[in-house]
Design a protein around this motif. Structure first.
Motif, short mmCIF file in Angstrom:
data_model
loop_
_atom_site.label_atom_id
_atom_site.label_comp_id
_atom_site.label_asym_id
_atom_site.label_seq_id
_atom_site.Cartn_x
_atom_site.Cartn_y
_atom_site.Cartn_z
N ASP A 222 6.27 -16.76 13.82
CA ASP A 222 5.77 -16.47 12.69
C ASP A 222 4.84 -15.36 12.73
O ASP A 222 3.69 -15.24 13.46
CB ASP A 222 4.99 -17.85 12.06
N ALA A 223 5.23 -14.32 11.96
CA ALA A 223 4.54 -13.08 12.20
C ALA A 223 3.98 -12.21 10.97
O ALA A 223 5.16 -12.14 9.97
CB ALA A 223 5.17 -11.92 13.11
N LYS A 224 3.01 -11.90 10.84
CA LYS A 224 2.38 -10.95 9.79
C LYS A 224 1.72 -9.91 10.33
O LYS A 224 0.71 -10.05 10.88
CB LYS A 224 1.49 -11.90 8.85
N TYR A 225 2.20 -8.76 10.00
CA TYR A 225 1.51 -7.53 10.62
C TYR A 225 1.62 -6.31 9.54
O TYR A 225 2.49 -6.39 8.69
CB TYR A 225 2.47 -7.26 11.81
N ASP A 226 0.78 -5.43 10.04
CA ASP A 226 0.47 -4.11 9.28
C ASP A 226 0.30 -3.01 10.23
O ASP A 226 -0.71 -2.93 10.69
CB ASP A 226 -0.48 -3.98 8.14
N ILE A 227 1.28 -2.30 10.64
CA ILE A 227 0.95 -0.99 11.73
C ILE A 227 0.71 0.11 11.14
O ILE A 227 0.11 0.88 11.89
CB ILE A 227 2.42 -1.02 12.70
N GLY A 228 0.82 0.47 10.07
CA GLY A 228 0.66 1.71 9.22
C GLY A 228 1.67 2.73 9.40
O GLY A 228 1.61 3.74 8.92
N GLU A 229 2.92 2.47 9.92
CA GLU A 229 3.83 3.49 10.03
C GLU A 229 5.20 2.46 10.57
O GLU A 229 4.92 1.46 11.20
CB GLU A 229 3.51 4.52 10.93
N ARG A 230 6.49 3.17 10.33
CA ARG A 230 7.58 2.42 10.88
C ARG A 230 7.83 2.58 12.40
O ARG A 230 7.30 3.56 13.19
CB ARG A 230 8.82 3.26 10.17
N LEU A 231 8.18 1.55 12.96
CA LEU A 231 8.53 1.70 14.38
C LEU A 231 9.91 1.76 14.85
O LEU A 231 10.63 1.60 13.93
CB LEU A 231 7.86 0.07 14.92
N ASP A 232 10.08 2.43 16.01
CA ASP A 232 11.26 2.63 16.51
C ASP A 232 11.95 0.92 16.82
O ASP A 232 13.10 0.64 16.38
CB ASP A 232 11.49 3.41 17.82
N THR A 233 11.17 0.28 17.60
CA THR A 233 11.72 -1.25 17.65
C THR A 233 10.35 -2.03 17.90
O THR A 233 9.17 -1.58 18.35
CB THR A 233 12.22 -1.34 19.00
#
Length: 633
Positions: free
Chosen positions: A325-336
């Protein structure tokens, strides 16, 4: 306070300075005052380990304490308090000073005033042979061991020679095959009833909750043996370019009802990563190795980062079930975005990889006896110009049974921005009904696109069944269902123009006594819907396929028949009568399969008229076909 300071200065000036300045000299007296003042101010922020009401500092150098603590803080201004406070908080957050096995929290919770670099190397215990790697993030190695405590006043027959044998064998916390028999004999001579069970349980140095359930703990205590769960760990943190402000990075383990829950929390504001890869890797905690890796970070982009993720493995079920169960906000798209968890005690390996991952998402996945994925990504975080959230998603669980790994795998291409998918074997069984479709793999799917491709494969004991399943679908519509009907038939239904291409394979099942279904395959094109029912008339099977409104279907099977002690490759001759709108439109004969093409009729009728197939097996033709196949191969 000021009155006390005044009297102290009067006393120091009038007594010490006046009496000793002539003997020591003014210059030396001033230097000694500076040194003593510096030491005094240091002592103000250092709590005593004996009398302070603050947190007790573990004694360095002891086996049960912190063996090493090193950190480097560069460019640090207004860190929030003293460096000593930071050291204390770090030690407490990274685990308490005891070696007992309990809930653990690894991480940092800081409030700073300026950007700084952080490097930490913390170790507790002396038995860890594997050193964690330095990574951009957090890495750790944990050793959990079970210590045997002997009550020699009860164990009167536990002689010095027997004690020596056991002590030497457990020196490395493990009992190998060359030591096993000697240790069993030593315990047996000491009147330990379950000697062999005890040695087998502690052979790897750690008795798990599952192994504790197999032995009689109360009996061992009566015979003089108690168990103490111990834990040592070594953690490294390298986080350069940490920004000013609130920083929280934690990896927590909570055990409730013998079920471990791992929680990862990351909260950093205005962070610019120093490296394009960020990693959290902790091995051995609760017998589990966990790795979380994000790649493709922009090292020139400042962003706020939030991540809240839990991983739970319900290994007490017949089929272990792992939930992410994950909720995240990294601020940019990720390769993987890659999550890997390996439970070494119970033999469960779970892995999830998201390729071209969105910058923010809510993801819920469950794998085990059920394959489930729910994903929600806001339109602004989807792939530009498409309704898709990511390029692809892989979810897999391997279950080790009888020394072999049995996989359940799901792979999704063109991952929708909004999706809910559930796949699991049917749990409705009735021996008085037709068993052909009982236990069939059911699928319920909904999304915001009609472009997703799906691959699902389960192997036998991965879901505690004989049956293996494989499904491939290309361009699934927004809604698709595959299920067992109330009368134990099978139903496929799809929205819109149906599934562009569909392949389903099932094998290694026994539909009836003496018959083993090696494989059953179905290929569909532009398939909108169909229902399959099997009826028994005087014990003779009649197969009815109805509800077909268009598309193409090819169905085939391969069975093995047991007869007079021989295994025969069976051949079934099917007589197929086709009715469209109640009017006979075609008939055909097939061996081990049937083919239907309703693309023309469907286009002429607009998909509004249903077609039905009625199929029966011709026993005489089937016998002849089987004989020819046996003779000529």
């Amino acid at each position: 306070m000021f009155l006390l300071i005044g009297f102290t200065l009067i006393f120091a000036q009038g007594f010490f300075v006046r009496r000793f300045v002539g003997k020591i000299g003014e210059k030396n007296m001033a230097l000694q005052g500076i040194v003593l003042g510096f030491v005094a101010f240091l002592l103000l922020s250092l709590p005593s380990s004996e009398n302070s009401e603050m947190i007790t500092i573990p004694e360095f150098g002891q086996q049960d304490g912190i063996l090493s603590l090193s950190f480097f803080l560069s460019g640090m201004i207004d860190f929030g308090s003293s460096v000593n406070d930071f050291a204390i908080e770090s030690m407490v957050n990274l685990g308490d000073a005891s070696n007992t096995r309990e809930n653990v929290s690894l991480g940092l919770d800081l409030l700073t005033g300026e950007e700084f670099d952080l490097t930490m190397d913390i170790k507790k215990g002396v038995n860890i042979d594997t050193e964690p790697d330095w990574v951009h993030g957090v890495s750790g190695e944990v050793l959990e061991a079970t210590e045997l405590l002997f009550n020699y006043s009860i164990m009167m027959n536990f002689t010095a020679s027997s004690r020596f044998i056991v002590s030497e064998a457990l020196k490395d916390w493990e009992i190998d095959e060359s030591e096993r028999n000697d240790v069993i004999k030593a315990f047996s001579r000491a009147d330990i009833t379950q000697s062999e069970l005890l040695v087998d349980a502690i052979a790897d140095g750690y008795i798990s909750e599952l192994e504790f359930a197999e032995i009689d703990i109360d009996l061992f205590e009566e015979e003089g043996i108690q168990f103490d769960q111990r834990r040592s760990w070594h953690v490294k943190i390298w986080m350069p370019q940490l920004p000013a402000g609130k920083i929280k990075l934690s990896y927590d383990l909570v055990v409730e009802d013998d079920i471990p829950t791992f929680e990862v929390i990351v909260l950093i504001k205005d962070w610019t990563p120093a490296r394009p890869v960020f990693k959290i890797q902790v091995n051995g905690l609760s017998g589990t190795d966990t790795s979380i890796v994000m790649t493709g970070l922009d090292t020139e982009l400042k962003r706020d980062v939030t991540l809240n993720m839990t991983l739970v493995t319900e290994s007490d079920l017949i089929i272990p079930r792992t939930t992410i169960d994950a909720k995240y906000d990294i601020g940019e798209r990720l390769d993987t975005a890659h999550i890997l968890q390996n439970n070494r005690i119970r033999g469960i390996r779970t892995e999830m990889i998201l390729f071209d991952a969105p910058g923010s998402a809510n993801l819920y996945s469950k794998i085990g006896d059920i394959l489930q994925t729910t994903l929600n990504v806001t339109p602004m975080d989807r792939i530009e110009g498409t309704p898709n959230a990511a390029d692809s998603l892989m979810l897999q669980q391997l279950r080790k049974v009888d020394g072999l790994w049995w996989p359940s795998t799901m792979f999704i291409k063109d991952v929708p921005g909004e999706m809910k998918l559930t796949a699991q074997p049917s749990d409705r069984f009735d021996i008085h009904e037709v068993t052909a479709f009982q236990g069939m793999f059911e699928l319920n799917y909904y999304s915001n696109t009609d472009e997703m491709d799906l691959f699902i494969e389960t192997k036998g004991k991965a879901q505690n069944t004989r049956r293996s399943n494989l499904m491939l679908a290309e361009n699934l519509p927004t809604s698709f269902n595959m299920e067992v009907t109330e009368d134990y038939g099978a139903r496929i239904s799809a929205s819109g123009n149906g599934v562009e291409r569909l392949y389903i394979r099932s094998g290694d099942s026994i539909p009836r006594e003496g018959v083993k279904l090696l494989s059953a395959e179905l290929v569909g094109e532009n398939l909108q819907g169909a229902e399959v029912h099997q009826h028994l008339i005087m014990g003779y099977p009649i197969i009815v396929v109805d509800g077909i409104t268009g598309g193409r279907i090819v169905a085939t099977s391969n069975a093995e028949v047991s007869f007079a002690g021989f295994e025969i490759d069976g051949r079934g001759v099917l007589l197929d009568a086709q009715f469209t709108g109640g009017i006979p439109t075609a008939s055909s004969v097939g061996i081990n399969g049937v083919v239907t093409d309703l693309s023309l009729i469907g286009s002429l009728t607009g998909g509004k008229i249903e077609t039905t197939h009625i199929m029966i097996v011709d026993p005489f033709s089937s016998l002849i076909a089987t004989g020819i196949a046996e003779v000529f191969g």
